[in-house]
Design a protein around this motif. Structure first.
Motif, short mmCIF file in Angstrom:
data_model
loop_
_atom_site.label_atom_id
_atom_site.label_comp_id
_atom_site.label_asym_id
_atom_site.label_seq_id
_atom_site.Cartn_x
_atom_site.Cartn_y
_atom_site.Cartn_z
N THR A 120 0.56 -1.42 0.18
CA THR A 120 0.04 0.39 0.15
C THR A 120 0.92 1.29 0.28
OG1 THR A 120 -2.01 -0.72 1.70
CG2 THR A 120 -1.52 1.28 1.56
N TYR A 121 0.49 2.44 -0.65
CA TYR A 121 1.52 4.13 -0.97
C TYR A 121 0.89 3.61 0.34
CZ TYR A 121 0.68 2.24 -5.78
OH TYR A 121 0.46 1.26 -6.96
N TYR A 122 2.42 4.52 0.81
CA TYR A 122 2.45 5.51 2.33
C TYR A 122 3.79 7.14 1.55
CZ TYR A 122 8.04 4.52 2.08
OH TYR A 122 9.41 4.43 1.65
N PHE A 123 3.40 6.72 0.17
CA PHE A 123 4.12 8.27 0.09
C PHE A 123 4.19 9.14 -1.80
CE2 PHE A 123 6.70 12.09 -0.57
CZ PHE A 123 7.20 12.83 0.54
N TYR A 124 3.42 9.64 -1.77
CA TYR A 124 2.85 9.99 -3.67
C TYR A 124 4.03 11.35 -4.25
CZ TYR A 124 -1.21 7.74 -3.68
OH TYR A 124 -2.11 6.43 -3.00
N ASP A 125 5.00 10.43 -4.80
CA ASP A 125 5.54 11.89 -5.48
C ASP A 125 6.03 12.10 -6.63
OD1 ASP A 125 8.30 13.50 -4.95
OD2 ASP A 125 8.92 11.79 -3.67
N GLY A 126 6.50 12.39 -7.27
CA GLY A 126 6.95 12.53 -8.55
C GLY A 126 8.83 13.57 -9.53
N HIS A 127 9.05 13.09 -9.94
CA HIS A 127 10.43 13.30 -10.67
C HIS A 127 10.71 14.62 -10.70
CE1 HIS A 127 14.41 12.27 -12.81
NE2 HIS A 127 13.55 13.45 -13.80
N GLY A 128 11.30 15.43 -10.84
CA GLY A 128 12.17 16.81 -10.76
C GLY A 128 12.85 16.48 -11.02
N PHE A 129 13.75 18.53 -10.38
CA PHE A 129 15.02 18.27 -10.98
C PHE A 129 15.56 19.97 -10.23
CE2 PHE A 129 13.96 16.39 -15.25
CZ PHE A 129 15.14 15.94 -15.63
N LEU A 130 16.65 19.63 -9.71
CA LEU A 130 17.23 20.25 -8.89
C LEU A 130 18.47 21.48 -9.58
CD1 LEU A 130 17.46 21.47 -5.45
CD2 LEU A 130 18.99 19.87 -5.15
N VAL A 131 18.57 22.47 -9.35
CA VAL A 131 19.50 23.09 -10.22
C VAL A 131 19.74 24.29 -9.00
CG1 VAL A 131 18.65 22.54 -12.44
CG2 VAL A 131 17.52 25.00 -10.96
N ARG A 132 20.95 25.28 -9.30
CA ARG A 132 21.28 26.08 -8.87
C ARG A 132 20.08 27.33 -9.01
NH1 ARG A 132 26.14 26.78 -6.43
NH2 ARG A 132 27.17 25.51 -6.22
N ARG A 133 20.11 28.17 -7.98
CA ARG A 133 19.12 29.46 -8.56
C ARG A 133 19.67 30.19 -9.23
NH1 ARG A 133 15.01 30.87 -5.07
NH2 ARG A 133 16.08 29.44 -3.45
N ASP A 134 21.00 30.33 -9.10
CA ASP A 134 21.57 31.65 -10.59
C ASP A 134 22.13 31.00 -11.86
OD1 ASP A 134 23.45 29.98 -10.02
OD2 ASP A 134 25.21 31.80 -8.54
N SER A 135 21.92 30.09 -11.91
CA SER A 135 21.52 29.41 -13.26
C SER A 135 20.81 30.35 -14.34
CB SER A 135 21.64 27.54 -13.13
OG SER A 135 20.56 27.24 -12.97
N ASN A 136 21.14 29.25 -15.22
CA ASN A 136 20.46 29.49 -16.71
C ASN A 136 18.82 29.07 -16.90
OD1 ASN A 136 21.71 31.86 -17.42
ND2 ASN A 136 22.70 30.78 -18.15
N ALA A 137 19.05 27.82 -15.92
CA ALA A 137 18.09 26.53 -16.19
C ALA A 137 16.07 27.18 -15.20
CB ALA A 137 17.51 25.28 -15.57
N ARG A 138 15.57 27.68 -16.14
CA ARG A 138 13.94 28.24 -15.74
C ARG A 138 12.59 26.97 -16.06
NH1 ARG A 138 17.13 30.69 -13.58
NH2 ARG A 138 17.68 32.55 -12.72
N ARG A 139 13.37 26.12 -17.11
CA ARG A 139 12.28 25.33 -17.29
C ARG A 139 13.30 23.55 -17.33
NH1 ARG A 139 9.69 26.32 -22.68
NH2 ARG A 139 11.75 26.46 -23.38
N VAL A 140 13.00 22.77 -17.61
CA VAL A 140 13.81 21.26 -17.48
C VAL A 140 14.47 21.47 -19.29
CG1 VAL A 140 14.09 18.98 -17.31
CG2 VAL A 140 12.48 19.89 -15.85
N ARG A 141 13.95 22.05 -19.63
CA ARG A 141 14.82 21.64 -21.26
C ARG A 141 16.13 22.15 -21.55
NH1 ARG A 141 12.11 22.49 -25.95
NH2 ARG A 141 10.07 21.34 -25.36
#
Length: 340
Positions: A120-141
């Motif tokens: 039985t599920y005890y936690f629901y999650d989803g895949h994401g990405f962590l980046v530096r705040r000062d990077s140029n990445a605003r979207r995963v692409r």
């Protein structure tokens, strides 16, 4: 005769037929040794870490203790077995642990090809990405061409590769065995991003020297439901683990906490609560457990809400809103079947 024919047909098809006694052995083995062998990880803040005294902390560690309380009446009668994501399923299949509690996503292929069962599920999650705040990445692409780190033996490597392949973009994926190695890679600049379930990203960010310098991008790319995992062929043990998780959810919905469980058990006239807390014995009898199995678990570790708030709540370094991990009555996905 029919049984022999069916067994021969199964063997001809390459299937393993477990003897009935062997198929129902887990609970008896736990009772005989006097402890629960629980598979965990050791470097996932919120789920499992080791404190300065070498004691396991986190939601996963508490779930192990709660299950030991339900089965053996004592939350301390648990033996923690540290495993990596790459070795976890092999260790469970080989009988090194009774239950795999560390974060494991329920997928069709895992469910059908490993000889294991997700409960039985005890936690629901989803895949994401962590980046530096000062990077140029605003979207995963925007991470095209970057070095993205993730954990070996998880679904996250596949999800990351498939996403950038769909864009016809290339990334360099580095694999590590433990999250603390990824945290070191992020801090040293070896990793431009960490690809992981959002809870893992939040715990990794909390472990970095300057958490505010990092941001989790908004996009999610998968469904990652976590469940305890057991071996196939033991229906009684599957039922015990499944209903143990459900009992924690039901206890929250009924307002039963660590603090009031004993008083509630003594005074309640609610038939559903009386069954849940073992005032009447039928649920424990059905699971081959003490009538007070759920009461013992809640008294030991609390209900699901207490568990979540203790390890992921707003007063913790991770501070993840409950969102889908809230009760169904508050817009979440947590829903326990009837205890009757």
């Amino acid at each position: 005769m029919i049984r022999s024919i069916l067994a021969a047909a199964a063997l001809a098809a390459g299937l393993f037929v477990a003897p009935a006694a062997q198929a129902q052995a887990t609970l008896d083995a736990i009772r005989a040794r006097g402890s629960l062998a629980c598979g965990v990880n050791t470097s996932a803040p919120g789920f499992t870490t080791l404190d300065a005294q070498g004691r396991y902390q986190g939601m996963v560690a508490d779930l192990c203790r709660g299950l030991a309380a339900a089965v053996l009446g004592n939350p301390d009668r648990v033996r923690f077995v540290p495993l990596t994501f790459a070795t976890r399923f092999t260790a469970l299949g080989a009988g090194e642990v009774d239950v795999l509690m560390l974060t494991s996503t329920h997928t069709l292929l895992r469910d059908t090809q490993l000889g294991l069962r997700f409960t039985t599920y005890y936690f629901y999650d989803g895949h994401g990405f962590l980046v530096r705040r000062d990077s140029n990445a605003r979207r995963v692409r925007d991470l095209a061409g970057a070095t993205i780190c993730t954990l070996q033996g998880t679904t996250n490597e596949q999800i990351t590769s498939e996403y950038f392949r769909s864009l016809n973009e290339r990334v360099n994926i580095l694999l590590f065995a433990e999250q603390e190695q990824v945290v070191q890679g992020l801090g040293s600049g070896r990793c431009d991003s960490y690809a992981m379930d959002a809870s893992g990203l939040a715990s990794a960010r909390a472990a970095l020297p300057r958490p505010a310098d990092w941001v989790i991008l908004d996009e999610r790319f998968s469904k990652e439901p976590y469940a305890p995992v057991v071996r196939r062929g033991d229906d009684n043990w599957f039922d015990i683990v499944r209903w143990f998780v459900s009992a924690l959810i039901e206890a929250e919905e009924r307002g039963i906490t660590t603090a009031n469980a004993e008083e509630t058990r003594r005074t309640t006239q609610d038939a559903n609560v009386r069954r849940l807390l073992g005032v009447t014995p039928e649920l424990g009898q059905a699971l081959r457990l003490d009538p007070a199995w759920a009461f013992n678990a809640v008294r030991a570790i609390g209900n699901y809400g207490e568990l979540y708030n203790r390890h992921f709540g707003e007063n913790t370094p991770i501070a993840m809103p409950r969102a889908q991990n809230d009760l169904w009555t508050r817009g979440g996905l947590l829903y326990a079947p009837p205890f009757r």
